[in-house]
Design a protein around this motif. Structure first.
Motif, short mmCIF file in Angstrom:
data_model
loop_
_atom_site.label_atom_id
_atom_site.label_comp_id
_atom_site.label_asym_id
_atom_site.label_seq_id
_atom_site.Cartn_x
_atom_site.Cartn_y
_atom_site.Cartn_z
N VAL A 98 -1.77 -6.59 7.18
CA VAL A 98 -2.32 -7.12 5.92
C VAL A 98 -3.28 -8.28 6.20
O VAL A 98 -3.30 -8.84 7.30
N ASN A 158 0.28 -5.02 0.44
CA ASN A 158 -1.11 -5.45 0.21
C ASN A 158 -1.83 -4.55 -0.80
O ASN A 158 -1.44 -3.39 -1.00
N PRO A 159 -2.90 -5.05 -1.43
CA PRO A 159 -3.63 -4.23 -2.41
C PRO A 159 -4.16 -2.92 -1.82
O PRO A 159 -4.11 -1.88 -2.47
N GLY A 160 -4.68 -2.95 -0.59
CA GLY A 160 -5.25 -1.76 0.04
C GLY A 160 -4.24 -0.67 0.33
O GLY A 160 -4.62 0.46 0.68
N ALA A 161 -2.96 -0.96 0.19
CA ALA A 161 -1.92 0.06 0.38
C ALA A 161 -2.22 1.30 -0.46
O ALA A 161 -1.91 2.42 -0.06
N ILE A 184 -4.33 16.55 0.42
CA ILE A 184 -4.47 15.70 -0.76
C ILE A 184 -5.54 16.37 -1.60
O ILE A 184 -6.73 16.27 -1.30
N LEU A 241 -5.52 14.49 4.86
CA LEU A 241 -5.52 13.03 4.90
C LEU A 241 -6.59 12.50 5.84
O LEU A 241 -7.29 11.53 5.52
N LEU A 290 1.99 9.82 -0.40
CA LEU A 290 2.09 9.76 1.07
C LEU A 290 3.26 8.88 1.51
O LEU A 290 4.00 9.24 2.43
N TYR A 291 3.46 7.72 0.86
CA TYR A 291 4.56 6.85 1.30
C TYR A 291 5.92 7.51 1.07
O TYR A 291 6.88 7.26 1.81
N ASP A 294 -5.01 2.77 -1.00
CA ASP A 294 -6.10 3.63 -0.51
C ASP A 294 -5.58 4.93 0.09
O ASP A 294 -6.14 5.99 -0.14
N LEU A 295 -4.52 4.85 0.90
CA LEU A 295 -3.95 6.06 1.49
C LEU A 295 -2.52 6.30 1.05
O LEU A 295 -2.13 7.42 0.76
N GLN A 296 -1.70 5.26 0.99
CA GLN A 296 -0.26 5.44 0.81
C GLN A 296 0.10 6.04 -0.55
O GLN A 296 1.15 6.65 -0.70
N ARG A 339 -1.79 8.30 -2.15
CA ARG A 339 -2.43 9.61 -2.35
C ARG A 339 -1.36 10.68 -2.57
O ARG A 339 -0.33 10.70 -1.87
N ARG A 399 -17.24 3.88 2.06
CA ARG A 399 -16.85 2.54 1.65
C ARG A 399 -16.82 1.53 2.80
O ARG A 399 -17.29 0.42 2.66
N TYR A 415 -3.78 3.03 7.90
CA TYR A 415 -2.68 3.29 6.95
C TYR A 415 -2.55 2.20 5.88
O TYR A 415 -2.13 2.48 4.77
N LEU A 416 -2.91 0.95 6.21
CA LEU A 416 -2.76 -0.14 5.24
C LEU A 416 -3.98 -0.33 4.34
O LEU A 416 -3.97 -1.20 3.47
N GLY A 417 -5.04 0.46 4.56
CA GLY A 417 -6.14 0.46 3.61
C GLY A 417 -7.19 -0.62 3.81
O GLY A 417 -7.19 -1.35 4.80
N SER A 418 -8.10 -0.69 2.83
CA SER A 418 -9.33 -1.47 2.93
C SER A 418 -9.13 -2.92 3.35
O SER A 418 -9.83 -3.41 4.23
N ASP A 419 -8.21 -3.63 2.70
CA ASP A 419 -8.11 -5.06 3.01
C ASP A 419 -7.54 -5.32 4.39
O ASP A 419 -7.65 -6.43 4.91
N LEU A 447 6.48 1.44 8.71
CA LEU A 447 5.69 1.11 7.52
C LEU A 447 5.75 2.28 6.55
O LEU A 447 5.52 3.43 6.93
N CYS A 448 6.04 1.99 5.30
CA CYS A 448 6.14 3.04 4.29
C CYS A 448 5.19 2.68 3.15
O CYS A 448 4.11 3.23 3.03
N ARG A 449 5.57 1.69 2.33
CA ARG A 449 4.71 1.23 1.23
C ARG A 449 4.49 -0.26 1.45
O ARG A 449 5.41 -1.05 1.23
N THR A 450 3.30 -0.62 1.91
CA THR A 450 3.08 -2.02 2.29
C THR A 450 2.74 -2.87 1.06
O THR A 450 2.46 -2.34 -0.02
N LEU A 465 -13.63 7.84 3.29
CA LEU A 465 -13.58 6.40 3.00
C LEU A 465 -14.43 5.63 3.99
O LEU A 465 -15.14 4.68 3.63
#
Lengths: 227, 227
Positions: free
Chosen positions: A52, B102-105, A113, A118, B118-119, B107-109, B111, A129, A77-81, B97-100, A125
């Motif tokens: 994060v 942070n906001p970016g979670a 998806i 995935l 995914l999570y 983006d993929l988790q 879906r 992005r 896996y944790l996305g954009s931020d 890691l499953c559902r983190t 992305l």
């Protein structure tokens, strides 16, 4: 390194193989040595970071400032931020895992998806992005050449880092055919064990050079060259 | 550490905050200190590792042998064979890691894969496949308490590591209500900055203790205790 530096487009040291042996100082000195003696050859630190925001910032400092890497591999896996702290180093490369070369890649990366897998969502992305500064690359394993063609179709000329030739037995000609851009470029094909362990004798350097030359020849003979 | 050891169920040092400062030796000594002075309190090394087989083995050696961690956080994106080298240390915890938090979670988790996010697929794989030795845990952020209930429903009594209270403002009572097992257990609720930086003055230790006591009180007052 000295036996191969005129043949390669990059070096990719693997963090774990230093960290397991308390050898961070050797990793620092190896990267420093490459930069000093072969300044035209970038270093990709293969550390597959993913965390994060405020922690990802520390990982970016580690990779780009402490180790002085030109690029680092990261996990999406944790996305954009979780990627932004790396991406904001606009003069460094951020190499995002997309379709990895191991058998377990199927467990999550191939899940559908909607109509996309995935790993294809990750590729989209990245292209749409995360690449606003033009410093994204993607990891796509050589062991799945069909997936390489799918990713190339989604990401334009974005460079792809392709592990899995050599010890993992991906087919070089197939990789180049499916992964190259229209201009016959855009691939960083990585071989580790097949070169590092080409010989365990005193000829290790010349054996590594020969293995590198062979791979380089295979790559270049498969490339489409613009007329 | 000494100010909080009688109040906590675990310590979770964050690798990046040492690695950015060339402080691996301090991380080693901190974990060693916890083990020596507070042997009942396990240490979770938060390093979010994730790599292919032979490299994952080196990361497992790093976490469990070099640092002597009792558990380590790992990223599931590379699938089963990237987790197995950790899981085969049957007396150590593998925190996936499953559902983190942070906001970016998203983006993929988040879906959708068929009817599951995914999570949730990760939670199912953990419960059904990766936990054969009973040493899996999952990371589920406090910032999404509804998702915590979904995960709890999928994984039985598997322990969940929950970051995101404190600085990230997750709601403790909601977390406990949604995440606890039927016996009022199964949660490791992590707070870092709210405790570490409770005071920057000379009273930092007593302030950290007070912040820990407050969080502990909030957690315990929300638990369902079996009759």
């Amino acid at each position: 390194i000295d036996a191969t530096a005129d043949l390669v487009c990059a070096y990719k040291p693997q963090f774990a193989h230093y960290a397991a042996y308390r050898a961070e100082d050797q990793l620092e000195r190896t990267i420093e040595y490459i930069h000093k003696t072969h300044p035209g050859v970038p270093v990709i630190l293969d550390a597959k970071r993913g965390d994060v925001g405020n922690t990802a910032e520390r990982y970016a400092v580690e990779a780009f400032e402490r180790y002085g890497a030109d690029a680092v591999t990261v996990n999406p896996y944790l996305g954009s931020d979780s990627l932004e702290p790396f991406l904001k180093y606009a003069d460094r490369g951020v190499v995002i895992l997309c379709r990895t070369s191991n058998p377990g890649a199927r467990d999550l990366q191939d899940r559908l998806i909607g109509s996309r897998k995935l790993y294809q969502v990750v590729a989209e992305l990245a292209a749409q992005r995360w690449n606003s500064r033009g410093n994204c690359l993607l990891v796509v394993g050589a062991t799945y050449p069909a997936d390489l063609a799918e990713v190339r179709a989604l990401v334009g000329d974005m460079p792809l880092l392709v592990p899995g030739v050599g010890a993992q037995r991906g087919d070089v000609a197939h990789v180049v055919r499916n992964g190259q851009t229209a201009r016959g470029t855009g691939l960083i094909i990585s071989s580790s064990r097949a070169i590092l362990y080409a010989s365990s004798g005193e000829d290790f350097a010349s054996a590594a050079r020969a293995a590198t030359q062979q791979l380089r020849g295979e790559i270049n003979s498969s490339r489409t060259r613009p007329a």
